[in-house]
Design a protein around this motif. Structure first.
Motif, short mmCIF file in Angstrom:
data_model
loop_
_atom_site.label_atom_id
_atom_site.label_comp_id
_atom_site.label_asym_id
_atom_site.label_seq_id
_atom_site.Cartn_x
_atom_site.Cartn_y
_atom_site.Cartn_z
N ALA A 47 18.88 -45.14 -44.99
CA ALA A 47 19.24 -43.84 -45.58
C ALA A 47 17.98 -42.98 -45.60
O ALA A 47 16.91 -43.42 -45.16
CB ALA A 47 19.76 -44.03 -47.00
N ASP A 48 18.11 -41.79 -46.10
CA ASP A 48 16.96 -40.89 -46.20
C ASP A 48 15.90 -41.49 -47.12
O ASP A 48 16.21 -42.13 -48.12
CB ASP A 48 17.43 -39.55 -46.76
CG ASP A 48 16.41 -38.46 -46.50
OD1 ASP A 48 16.53 -37.78 -45.47
OD2 ASP A 48 15.50 -38.31 -47.33
N THR A 49 14.62 -41.26 -46.78
CA THR A 49 13.53 -41.77 -47.62
C THR A 49 13.66 -41.27 -49.05
O THR A 49 13.45 -42.03 -50.00
CB THR A 49 12.16 -41.29 -47.10
OG1 THR A 49 12.09 -41.48 -45.69
CG2 THR A 49 11.05 -42.05 -47.77
N SER A 50 14.01 -40.01 -49.18
CA SER A 50 14.10 -39.44 -50.53
C SER A 50 15.18 -40.14 -51.35
O SER A 50 15.01 -40.37 -52.55
CB SER A 50 14.37 -37.94 -50.45
OG SER A 50 15.63 -37.68 -49.92
N THR A 51 16.25 -40.49 -50.68
CA THR A 51 17.34 -41.19 -51.37
C THR A 51 16.87 -42.56 -51.85
O THR A 51 17.08 -42.94 -53.01
CB THR A 51 18.54 -41.37 -50.42
OG1 THR A 51 18.98 -40.08 -50.01
CG2 THR A 51 19.68 -42.10 -51.10
N VAL A 52 16.19 -43.29 -50.97
CA VAL A 52 15.70 -44.62 -51.33
C VAL A 52 14.67 -44.51 -52.45
O VAL A 52 14.68 -45.29 -53.40
CB VAL A 52 15.13 -45.35 -50.10
CG1 VAL A 52 14.50 -46.67 -50.49
CG2 VAL A 52 16.21 -45.54 -49.06
N SER A 53 13.80 -43.53 -52.33
CA SER A 53 12.79 -43.32 -53.36
C SER A 53 13.43 -43.08 -54.73
O SER A 53 12.97 -43.61 -55.75
CB SER A 53 11.91 -42.13 -52.98
OG SER A 53 11.03 -41.80 -54.03
N ARG A 54 14.50 -42.30 -54.73
CA ARG A 54 15.19 -42.02 -56.00
C ARG A 54 15.82 -43.28 -56.59
O ARG A 54 15.76 -43.51 -57.80
CB ARG A 54 16.27 -40.94 -55.79
CG ARG A 54 15.70 -39.55 -55.70
CD ARG A 54 16.42 -38.60 -56.66
NE ARG A 54 15.60 -37.43 -56.97
CZ ARG A 54 15.53 -36.34 -56.21
NH1 ARG A 54 16.24 -36.25 -55.11
NH2 ARG A 54 14.76 -35.33 -56.58
N HIS A 55 16.42 -44.09 -55.71
CA HIS A 55 17.00 -45.35 -56.20
C HIS A 55 15.92 -46.24 -56.79
O HIS A 55 16.11 -46.86 -57.84
CB HIS A 55 17.73 -46.07 -55.08
CG HIS A 55 19.08 -45.52 -54.77
ND1 HIS A 55 20.09 -45.45 -55.71
CD2 HIS A 55 19.61 -45.01 -53.64
CE1 HIS A 55 21.17 -44.92 -55.16
NE2 HIS A 55 20.90 -44.64 -53.90
N LEU A 56 14.79 -46.28 -56.12
CA LEU A 56 13.69 -47.12 -56.59
C LEU A 56 13.14 -46.63 -57.93
O LEU A 56 12.85 -47.43 -58.82
CB LEU A 56 12.57 -47.17 -55.55
CG LEU A 56 12.88 -47.99 -54.29
CD1 LEU A 56 11.87 -47.70 -53.19
CD2 LEU A 56 12.92 -49.48 -54.61
N SER A 57 13.05 -45.32 -58.07
CA SER A 57 12.48 -44.83 -59.34
C SER A 57 13.46 -45.05 -60.49
O SER A 57 13.05 -45.25 -61.63
CB SER A 57 12.05 -43.37 -59.21
OG SER A 57 13.11 -42.51 -59.46
N LEU A 58 14.74 -45.06 -60.15
CA LEU A 58 15.75 -45.39 -61.16
C LEU A 58 15.59 -46.84 -61.63
O LEU A 58 15.63 -47.13 -62.84
CB LEU A 58 17.13 -45.15 -60.55
CG LEU A 58 18.30 -44.92 -61.48
CD1 LEU A 58 19.37 -44.09 -60.80
CD2 LEU A 58 18.88 -46.22 -61.96
N LEU A 59 15.37 -47.73 -60.67
CA LEU A 59 15.15 -49.14 -61.03
C LEU A 59 13.85 -49.30 -61.82
O LEU A 59 13.76 -50.13 -62.72
CB LEU A 59 15.10 -50.01 -59.76
CG LEU A 59 16.43 -50.23 -59.03
CD1 LEU A 59 16.20 -50.90 -57.69
CD2 LEU A 59 17.38 -51.08 -59.89
N LYS A 60 12.88 -48.49 -61.46
CA LYS A 60 11.60 -48.54 -62.17
C LYS A 60 11.78 -48.09 -63.62
O LYS A 60 11.26 -48.71 -64.55
CB LYS A 60 10.57 -47.66 -61.45
CG LYS A 60 9.18 -47.69 -62.07
CD LYS A 60 8.09 -47.27 -61.09
CE LYS A 60 8.17 -45.82 -60.67
NZ LYS A 60 7.37 -44.91 -61.51
N ASN A 61 12.53 -47.00 -63.79
CA ASN A 61 12.79 -46.50 -65.15
C ASN A 61 13.53 -47.51 -66.01
O ASN A 61 13.35 -47.55 -67.22
CB ASN A 61 13.58 -45.20 -65.11
CG ASN A 61 12.71 -44.02 -64.73
OD1 ASN A 61 11.50 -44.05 -64.95
ND2 ASN A 61 13.31 -42.99 -64.17
N ALA A 62 14.36 -48.31 -65.37
CA ALA A 62 15.09 -49.34 -66.11
C ALA A 62 14.20 -50.54 -66.38
O ALA A 62 14.61 -51.49 -67.04
CB ALA A 62 16.34 -49.75 -65.34
#
Lengths: 108, 108
Positions: A47-62
């Motif tokens: 997927a787009d890098t930005s999309t993956v980055s957002r998913h990762l930051s969501l996991l980081k926030n959790a």
DNA sequence: TGGTTATTTGGCAATATAGCCAAATAGAAA
DNA sequence: TTTCTATTTGGCTATATTGCCAAATAACCA
């Protein structure tokens, strides 16, 4: 019995929500094997890098994954290994649920 | 390694999503102890009947709970007891996540 | 310094979710 | 039959989520 929307249930739901997405489950699975930079994960996910980055930051926030910057790369790693046990555990639920659903369809 | 959005991850995410809401976690907890009709659950939750009914039907679609009609009442019951193990299991993740987040805050 | 690469963030549109009220439905009882 | 109660569903609004593109940022290299 505590009412919903009190701390306990809300917090629990927050963690489940963080994991309740196909891409994020995939990422946790991948990071459970070894750390990866965003570019590697982007390649794997497709997927787009930005999309993956957002998913990762969501996991980081959790609080599920953590990062380490090395050069221009950001390496993500699983911070909570028991998340993997949990996934294994919830896979049983998934399989049981599937079995129930098949039974329900047959009954129709 | 399978890509996300393939069956396995999508299905797994669907189950997690069904549980990833404070009210639905509460309902699963309650139904884990004993079956209840919608009116009892509505009372316990403290929201509109229609809202509780919608949460219950979502859990039913995920195959997690089942129903039995008796008179004018509809009794919901946990269909997948291992969902409770799973919740216990994910609570560990929640606690670990919380601990990580506290550590992260302290570091700032 | 300027240029290159990796990553994050802003902005936007499409879609999904949650909650309430009101109306529809199903069954029980008068 | 009508009436009552329990539950579900339609319709609506508000809010959240997802995904992409483009722009901003960060760290390295020439």
């Amino acid at each position: 019995m505590e009412k919903p929307d009190t701390g306990k249930y809300a917090l629990h739901a927050k963690i489940l929500k963080a994991l309740a997405h196909p891409t994020r489950l995939f990422l946790v699975d991948a990071l459970g094997k070894k750390e990866h930079c965003v570019c590697e994960l982007t390649e794997m996910v497709g997927a787009d890098t930005s999309t993956v980055s957002r998913h990762l930051s969501l996991l980081k926030n959790a609080g599920i994954v953590g990062i380490e910057k090395r050069g221009t790369n950001v390496y993500y790693a699983l911070k909570i290994p028991c998340a993997l046990n949990f996934l294994r555990c919830s896979r049983e639920v998934m399989e049981a649920s599937l079995a129930e659903q098949i039974k329900a369809i047959r009954k129709q």
